[in-house]
Structure formats: C-alpha cells, structure tokens
Design an enzyme around this catalytic site. Sequence first.
Site, PDB file in Angstrom:
ATOM      1  N   THR A   1      21.190   9.961  75.209  1.00 20.58           N
ATOM      2  CA  THR A   1      21.981   8.747  75.408  1.00 20.58           C
ATOM      3  C   THR A   1      21.516   7.970  76.629  1.00 20.58           C
ATOM      4  OG1 THR A   1      23.867   9.958  74.496  1.00 20.58           O
ATOM      5  CG2 THR A   1      24.336   7.863  75.580  1.00 20.58           C
ATOM      6  N   THR A   2      21.160   8.681  77.689  1.00 19.72           N
ATOM      7  CA  THR A   2      20.734   8.052  78.937  1.00 19.72           C
ATOM      8  C   THR A   2      19.466   7.233  78.757  1.00 19.72           C
ATOM      9  OG1 THR A   2      21.764   9.843  80.170  1.00 19.72           O
ATOM     10  CG2 THR A   2      20.152   8.546  81.358  1.00 19.72           C
TER      11      THR A   2
ATOM     12  N   TYR B   1      31.819   7.658  66.055  1.00 18.56           N
ATOM     13  CA  TYR B   1      32.452   6.526  65.353  1.00 18.56           C
ATOM     14  C   TYR B   1      33.174   6.943  64.071  1.00 18.56           C
ATOM     15  CZ  TYR B   1      33.320   1.768  63.758  1.00 18.56           C
ATOM     16  OH  TYR B   1      33.936   0.621  63.339  1.00 18.56           O
TER      17      TYR B   1
ATOM     18  N   TYR C   1      25.606  18.989  70.864  1.00 18.06           N
ATOM     19  CA  TYR C   1      25.985  18.109  71.970  1.00 18.06           C
ATOM     20  C   TYR C   1      27.392  17.574  71.723  1.00 18.06           C
ATOM     21  CZ  TYR C   1      25.531  14.118  75.261  1.00 18.06           C
ATOM     22  OH  TYR C   1      25.707  13.203  76.267  1.00 18.06           O
TER      23      TYR C   1
ATOM     24  N   ARG D   1      32.137   9.600  74.194  1.00 15.51           N
ATOM     25  CA  ARG D   1      31.284   8.677  73.448  1.00 15.51           C
ATOM     26  C   ARG D   1      31.480   8.775  71.941  1.00 15.51           C
ATOM     27  NH1 ARG D   1      27.364   6.017  76.320  1.00 15.51           N
ATOM     28  NH2 ARG D   1      26.850   6.794  78.407  1.00 15.51           N
TER      29      ARG D   1
ATOM     30  N   LYS E   1      25.283  21.498  74.699  1.00 10.96           N
ATOM     31  CA  LYS E   1      25.502  20.660  75.870  1.00 10.96           C
ATOM     32  C   LYS E   1      26.969  20.237  75.808  1.00 10.96           C
ATOM     33  CE  LYS E   1      24.225  16.309  78.112  1.00 10.96           C
ATOM     34  NZ  LYS E   1      23.472  15.023  77.994  1.00 10.96           N
TER      35      LYS E   1
ATOM     36  N   ILE F   1      22.283  19.770  81.565  1.00  9.18           N
ATOM     37  CA  ILE F   1      21.426  18.641  81.215  1.00  9.18           C
ATOM     38  C   ILE F   1      22.003  17.467  81.978  1.00  9.18           C
ATOM     39  CG2 ILE F   1      20.644  17.072  79.403  1.00  9.18           C
ATOM     40  CD1 ILE F   1      20.633  19.485  77.500  1.00  9.18           C
TER      41      ILE F   1
END
Length: 295
Positions: free
Chosen positions: A46-47, A109, A135, A140, A164, A206
């Site tokens: 994402t980063t 979503y 993850y 998010r 994660k 992470i």
Amino acid sequence: MQSLIGTGVALVTPFKQDFSIDTEALKRIVNFSIDGGIEYLVVLGTTAENATLSSEEKEIVIQTVIEANNGVLPLVLGVGGNNTAKVVEELKTRDLSAFAAILSVSPYYNKPTQEGIYQHFKAVAEAAPIPVILYNVPGRTASNMLPSTVVRLANEFKNVVAIKEAAGDLVQAMQLLKDKPKDFLVISGDDMIALPIVLAGGAGVISVIGQGFPKEFSEMIRLGLNRKVDEAFKCQYLLSDCIDMIFEQGNPAGIKQVFLSQGISENTVRLPLVKVDDELASRIDQFVKKINKQA
C-alpha cells in the site's frame, strides 16, 4: 520462514516533481535500507501507492528494486485485491522467481464475511507457487480478519506462513500469538506497537518508518527479539514522535517528507493523496536533523 524474521520495509514509490517514477531515488532507498540493517524488502505494498500505478509502472518498480537489491535481501511482492479471480490469475501468470513470498491484503471495499475471507485466501493459497503472507488492515479494508479465520488458513495451507497484522489491536495480536500453529509468523503491520508484539512472541514488523530510519528501527526490533527490553524501548521512544508524525496526514505522504529531509527523494505523491502541509513538514525536518545529529 527465517527470512521473514526481523524488520521488513514497505517501500515507497518515489516520484519526480512531474509525477513520473524516480528510479534513481528508488535505488537510493533500497540501498539505504540495506545499509541500515533491514532484513527484507516489500515491493508494491500500500505504501508504494500501487493503486495509482499503471501495469507498466509496476513492472518498472519491480525491476528497479530487483536490480538495486542485487540478491542481497529477500524480497516480498504485494499481490492482492478484491477480485479473487484476478488475484489468482496474476499468481498463475506472473514470474515470482525473484521473490521469497507474496503479501496479500484481505479484500477491501466488498466487506466479505469471515467465510468469504477464508474462501478468498483458500483460492490464493492454492494458486500461489511461493509462500503467502496474509495482510489484515481493517482501517483500509473495512473488514477485520479474525484470529479464528487466520488460524484456520494457517492450519489448512502449509504455504500460508505468516500474517501482517495491522489492526492496531494488541489484544487481537496476542490472541493470534496464542492460537497460531508453531511455525506461523505474526508480523506487526503497525510501527507504534511493533515492539510490544515482538515481545509478546511476534516475528518482527513490516514497517513504514523503518525505511526512513533503518538503522534505529531495525536495531529496536532485533533488541526486542533478543529480549533486551530496556534497550529496545529506548529506541522506541527515540522514534515514537516521528512515527506519529508520518501517519498524521496520511501514508506515504509523511514518510516521503522524511526522505526529502534526508535528501534521498522528493516528497511528491499522486492524487488523491497530497503532500503534508508546511507545518508538519517543518516538524518532520526538525526531527530528522535531531536524529542525524545523534547518529
């Protein structure tokens, strides 16, 4: 997996002022992480702002990191999404030979049930030719992958090797640590509580902040893994103000400001993200100068 113990960093994608990918800056970031003692690199998380990268740009990022890393550190590739069939297709067609594992986010979503999350990752695990890191990031995805679902996947699929865990919930992380299979790794996805999770039995982190201050942050995690608690918390409190700052106005705007202050890359982000404001930029710059004086 021994290669996933310690500090991994979720690499940013540096952009030039014209919003094109700055491959030279990305190479500098990779080398800065290697030189700072980071244990592994995560590509296209994402980063990395991968939501605003084209398919061609993603390939540029992947090849740039592979080239800069030159086989030094294990690499993890972000392969996830909310269309299960599309994720499976990518896993079946992409060349993953350069990667030690994939990092796959829980579907966002759509807000699937726990059974839906299980079935999604069942399909991912069956398609993946290399180990899978789950993850969980409810902030998010708008859904929380519960410990019971994680443990179910870990028990049923040998290539589901880690999670994660970025729910920001230490109690949930401890539940995972209590119930997980012996060799399954719980990796913190939250920089601020990474050390407590490690001390509770976690495998590491992470990190976002870790690429900005690789030496200090990776040392904190190693101290935690070695149960040198007082020394580890000294590192934690050295960095804690900046951890808050880099997420204050969104990720990766904050960490990109750190890189600008470090002289490593621009602080450019792509819409809908925007740069941090001048007041926060000034505080981050002052923090970076203070840390560099102490180094």
